[in-house]
Structures are given as C-alpha cells and as structure tokens.
Design a protein around this motif. Structure first.
Motif, PDB file in Angstrom:
ATOM      1  N   GLU A   1      35.465  64.327  63.947  1.00  0.00           N
ATOM      2  CA  GLU A   1      35.530  64.369  65.410  1.00  0.00           C
ATOM      3  C   GLU A   1      35.636  62.947  65.970  1.00  0.00           C
TER       4      GLU A   1
ATOM      5  N   HIS B   1      39.129  61.490  65.430  1.00  0.00           N
ATOM      6  CA  HIS B   1      40.072  62.034  66.422  1.00  0.00           C
ATOM      7  C   HIS B   1      39.888  61.365  67.781  1.00  0.00           C
TER       8      HIS B   1
ATOM      9  N   ASN C   1      42.877  59.184  69.507  1.00  0.00           N
ATOM     10  CA  ASN C   1      43.437  59.698  70.753  1.00  0.00           C
ATOM     11  C   ASN C   1      43.141  58.798  71.948  1.00  0.00           C
TER      12      ASN C   1
END
Length: 166
Positions: free
Chosen positions: A129, A132, A136
């Motif tokens: 998580e 990511h 991003n």
C-alpha cells in the motif's frame, strides 16, 4: 500495478529512490556497488539453482530445496533485505508455493532465516500500500540518509540541494 522485488527494497530504504527508479531514472548500471553485487551473486552458492522468476515481477537469487535465498553484499540494509524477502515469500504463497527464506551475506559469513507468518503478511500488505502511495504521488523530497554516500542516486538527489544549505 505490479511491484517488483527491488521496489519493495527501495521502499524500505528511500522513497525518493523508489519513485525515480520506477520512472526509469536509473543510475545503477554504472555504479560500482551494483557491479560488486552482481559479481558476488555470480560466484556465491554456485551449486544452487539460480534466479527463480516469479511471474516476471521478481527474481529470487537462488532456490535451495525448501528455501529461497537472496545474496547481499552487506547486512547494513537488513530491514530492507528482509522486506524484499518477505515479499518474495508472499508472492510465492499467493501462487500456492510455500517456501522459507534465507538472506545470505557471504562476505560477513552471515545468514538470516526469514519466515512469512501472519504478522509478516500484514507487514507486506502495508508496504505494498505504501509503495502504491509513493508511486502515485509526487517526487518525494530529498532527505539525507545514512546510506546516501553509497547510493547511485546521490549526485542526482544532492544536486538540487546545494543552494538550499545556506
């Protein structure tokens, strides 16, 4: 988005390095430490099956019976090495393969056993998580870390910081 094993390692070491590497900004190929690691990898544990690929996401250094093995130059980044190994074990488990891990530091004559249990599974999921989120987001700000002096990205990261030190 498939996360590579090296990206899990970079996540534990430096979020900025992770972000740059993921975008193809790589300085590793010309870096002495990477070359040293490749030579060590080629000559350590030659009797074992080499480079087990996990769906083109990750490549484990060696397969040793019930164990997968990662060969590292130094244990100075053992926490990052551990997370990378846990990720490999996690990927294998998701594919129905149960293994245990060995982190090997031949120059130090040290080997550490790694097993994926419930707590470590949660740790891997939280790290995924986090990876990511980093990938991003925007380029993470430069932070001077204890490993910067041996990092292939050092000059790149510190170039923009020279004017900020006054």
């Amino acid at each position: 988005m498939s996360i590579r094993g090296i990206e899990m390692h970079y996540y534990a070491v430096c979020k900025r390095k992770l972000w740059l590497f993921n975008r193809g900004i790589g300085f590793e190929q010309q870096h002495d430490r990477v070359a040293e690691g490749k030579i060590l990898h080629e000559h350590a544990y030659e009797r074992l099956d080499r480079e087990l690929s996990i769906d083109d996401i990750a490549v484990v250094d060696a397969l040793d019976g019930d164990w997968i093995r990662e060969v590292k130059i130094s244990s100075k980044m053992e926490n990052a090495d551990r997370l990378q190994m846990l990720y490999y074990l996690y990927l294998l488990r998701e594919r129905g393969v149960e293994k245990k891990g060995l982190l090997s530091y031949p120059k130090e004559k040290k080997t550490t056993e790694i097993c994926l249990d419930f707590e470590e599974t949660l740790e891997v999921r939280a790290a995924l998580e986090g990876v990511h989120q980093v990938l991003n987001g925007e380029l993470p700000p430069f932070q001077k870390l204890k490993y910067c002096s041996k990092c292939a990205y050092q000059d790149f990261c510190e170039a923009g910081e020279a004017g900020d030190e006054e």
